[in-house]
Design an enzyme around this catalytic site. Structure first.
Site, short mmCIF file in Angstrom:
data_model
loop_
_atom_site.label_atom_id
_atom_site.label_comp_id
_atom_site.label_asym_id
_atom_site.label_seq_id
_atom_site.Cartn_x
_atom_site.Cartn_y
_atom_site.Cartn_z
N ASP A 163 -71.79 30.07 38.91
CA ASP A 163 -72.09 29.04 37.91
C ASP A 163 -72.89 29.66 36.76
OD1 ASP A 163 -72.33 26.51 36.80
OD2 ASP A 163 -73.46 25.66 38.48
N CYS A 205 -66.52 18.02 40.58
CA CYS A 205 -67.86 17.80 41.12
C CYS A 205 -68.55 16.61 40.45
CB CYS A 205 -68.70 19.07 40.93
SG CYS A 205 -70.11 19.14 42.05
#
Ligand SMILES: O=C(O)c1ccccc1NCC(=O)[C@H](O)[C@H](O)COP(=O)(O)O
Length: 200
Positions: free
Chosen positions: A125, A6
């Site tokens: 997350d 990412c």
């Protein structure tokens, strides 16, 4: 093991990550992120990567409908709605764009399950997205998370194998842990991360 890298900010680095085996690359359009890129850069990364990996637009503080229209316009494969979105935001986004990933944390949503809000995939997350902070993933053990979910938050080449062994995710996602400085991706760290995740 599915691997998403990412926070890519340039076409060259995105191509390198894909060449090293990344299944998906993320591009961040959060207004506050150090990895924020503009629509023109998203479009150039999309073109450079082509069909070789999933191209994921990551939003955090952009209204859901606006984000979905941007995803459609920019030609990404997936819209990742990260953090403070509600069920109604997911429904709104899906009217304009079909493939949505939902990113949240146990701190925000202690009872999550992939697919519950119409998302294709769930990303779990830490409390602060893109911070590189580790969190107590043992809290995920025993939860019914569904099949397709990614573990994220504080992963790096040295801890990814142990994290996978601990909670057996469907895939992993990393940003800070493959950077030499905030927002600057390292080819060496990306290569080691992917190799260690795949070997786990
Ligand atoms: O990366 C960012 O700056 C970011 C900012 C706002 C929302 C999401 C963001 N990143 C999304 C990701 O999928 C990250 O890879 C994930 O949060 C893990 O980050 P890290 O702990 O740095 O590996």
């Amino acid at each position: 093991m599915f691997v998403k890298i990412c926070g890519l900010t340039a076409p060259e680095t995105a191509e390198t990550a894909v060449g090293l085996g990344a299944d998906a690359i993320g591009m961040v359009m959060s207004r506050t992120s150090v990895r924020r890129i503009d629509p023109g850069t998203v479009a150039s990364i999309v073109e450079a990567v082509g069909d070789r990996a999933e191209k994921v637009l990551v939003v955090h503080d952009v209204p859901a409908r606006e984000a979905a229209l941007a995803a459609a316009r920019l030609g990404v494969d997936v819209l990742q709605m990260h953090g403070p979105y509600g069920r109604e935001d997911f429904a709104e986004a899906r009217k304009a764009f079909p493939r949505i990933w939902r990113a949240t944390s146990l701190a925000r949503d202690p009872e999550v399950r992939a697919g519950d809000w119409g998302e294709e995939l769930l990303l779990l997350d830490g409390a602060r997205a893109g911070s590189g902070e580790r969190w107590d993933i043992t809290g995920l053990r025993g939860l019914e998370l569904g099949e397709r979910w990614l573990l994220a938050g504080g992963l790096d080449p040295d801890n990814v194998a142990e994290a996978i062994a601990t909670v057996r995710p469907w895939g992993v996602d990393v940003s800070s842990g493959v950077e030499s400085a905030p927002g600057v991706k390292s080819v060496e760290l990306i290569e080691r991360f992917i190799a260690n995740a795949r070997a786990a």
